[in-house]
Design an enzyme around this catalytic site. Structure first.
Site, PDB file in Angstrom:
ATOM      1  N   GLY A 108      44.753 -54.433  33.556  1.00 32.31           N
ATOM      2  CA  GLY A 108      43.837 -54.041  34.635  1.00 32.31           C
ATOM      3  C   GLY A 108      44.097 -54.872  35.887  1.00 32.31           C
ATOM      4  CG  HIS A 109      43.279 -59.070  35.957  1.00 32.52           C
ATOM      5  ND1 HIS A 109      43.034 -59.356  34.627  1.00 32.52           N
ATOM      6  CD2 HIS A 109      42.149 -59.386  36.616  1.00 32.52           C
ATOM      7  CE1 HIS A 109      41.810 -59.837  34.497  1.00 32.52           C
ATOM      8  NE2 HIS A 109      41.249 -59.856  35.678  1.00 32.52           N
ATOM      9  CG  ASP A 162      33.428 -56.319  37.099  1.00 31.49           C
ATOM     10  OD1 ASP A 162      32.607 -56.506  36.197  1.00 31.49           O
ATOM     11  OD2 ASP A 162      34.609 -56.692  37.025  1.00 31.49           O
ATOM     12  CB  VAL A 192      43.411 -50.360  33.552  1.00 34.93           C
ATOM     13  CG1 VAL A 192      44.554 -50.093  32.591  1.00 34.93           C
ATOM     14  CG2 VAL A 192      43.919 -50.322  34.995  1.00 34.93           C
TER      15      VAL A 192
HETATM   16  O1  PAF Z   1      35.661 -60.043  39.054  1.00 34.25           O
HETATM   17  C1  PAF Z   1      35.969 -61.248  38.972  1.00 34.25           C
HETATM   18  O2  PAF Z   1      36.933 -61.622  38.314  1.00 34.25           O
HETATM   19  C2  PAF Z   1      35.118 -62.286  39.702  1.00 34.25           C
HETATM   20  O3  PAF Z   1      33.778 -61.918  39.708  1.00 34.25           O
HETATM   21  C3  PAF Z   1      35.614 -62.578  41.119  1.00 34.25           C
HETATM   22  C4  PAF Z   1      35.532 -61.350  42.027  1.00 34.25           C
HETATM   23  C5  PAF Z   1      37.051 -63.067  41.085  1.00 34.25           C
HETATM   24  C6  PAF Z   1      34.742 -63.679  41.765  1.00 34.25           C
HETATM   25  O4  PAF Z   1      34.774 -64.855  41.026  1.00 34.25           O
END
Ligand code: PAF
Length: 287
Positions: free
Chosen positions: A36-37, A153, A183
């Site tokens: 996903g990242h 999120d 994803v």
């Molecule tokens: O979604 C995340 O991983 C965190 O909430 C974020 C946006 C990096 C903030 O710490």
């Protein structure tokens, strides 16, 4: 890929990347990277000349008794994954670089009313203040042209977009904050760094979440009121072994105001439920 661990290093590296007029995308993460990242990194690379990824497990968005200490940290592995995706710069500040004097000594907090109030905001008091504040810091530190966040999120994305609009962050084009579709694993479970906490049997049961959400959406799209479809969704989760359902709701996709029936504006189904001590969240579009 360069790695910056202090603000001074970050500023110099960002200035060097910008040297020839290049533009910069920021992808904020807390590490423990998964596909996903990496999808966020690819989307960022498609839009901008350089991608800056941040990895910081932000203490101020974790509440009492949440998994701050247990949150997976694997910087070397994450770093190799980012390098493989063509990320130009990793911003990996130590907690002291982000909160000199410690988070308790930090006097400023950004609170985004309205969109922060319900759902995860109600279940995790202070969570979105912590998210908004650290994301505002990251925007100020990196000064990106665009920023990328996962739609997984959904409420977080709404909070960040509202903050950016109100405070003229990413100056001031809120459409430069890009939400990237969730994803999913082959069986439909949304990818999350927290899925690794699930036992094998809980992992199998967790697939009920996306399945039951799709069933609820089909009923609502067929004209049913939200309440009975959401009650059936809740029953399906509890029947599959989830211990509780924090919320299962239909809301306006932008304002997150709860809806009882599908109207003309885009709507979203939002769910948070616990299984084996792990809190899973998911959301899907309706209509
Ligand atoms: O979604 C995340 O991983 C965190 O909430 C974020 C946006 C990096 C903030 O710490």
């Amino acid at each position: 890929m360069q790695t910056a661990t202090t603000l001074d290093m970050l500023r110099k590296s960002v200035a060097a990347l910008r040297g020839d007029g290049s533009n910069i995308a920021l992808v904020p993460t807390m590490g423990a990277l998964h596909e996903g990242h990496l999808t966020l990194m690819r989307a960022a690379r498609d839009h901008c000349d350089h991608v800056v990824a941040s990895i910081f497990v932000n203490p101020t968005q974790f509440g009492e008794g949440e998994d701050l200490d247990a949150y997976p940290r694997q910087l070397a592995e994450d770093s190799a994954m980012l390098e493989g995706e063509g990320v130009s710069l990793l911003w990996a500040p130590a907690p002291e670089a982000m909160y000199p004097g410690g988070p308790k000594d930090f006097a400023t907090s950004i609170s985004v009313s309205g969109v922060s109030a319900g759902f995860c905001g109600a279940d995790r008091p202070g969570h979105f203040d912590g998210v908004a504040t650290v994301v505002c810091k990251l925007f100020n530190q990196v000064q990106p042209d665009m920023a990328f966040f996962g739609e997984k999120d959904w409420q977080q994305l709404a909070v960040i977009r509202t903050m950016a609009r109100d405070l003229d962050l990413i100056a001031p084009h809120v459409e430069r904050i890009i939400g990237v579709p969730t994803v999913r694993e082959a069986d439909g479970l949304a990818m999350s760094s927290r899925n690794r906490y699930l036992s094998d049997s809980d992992r199998t049961a967790a697939t009920t979440l996306p399945r039951a959400m799709k069933e609820a959406i089909a009923r609502i799209e067929n004209g049913e009121e939200a309440a009975p479809s959401l009650a059936a969704l809740q029953d399906a989760l509890l029947g599959a072994g989830f211990s509780s359902v924090d919320y299962a709701a239909m809301a306006d996709a932008m304002s997150l105001a709860p809806l009882t029936k599908l109207a003309d504006a885009p709507a979203r189904l939002l769910v948070a439920a616990r299984i084996g001590g792990t809190r899973l969240i998911d959301n899907m579009g309706i209509g």
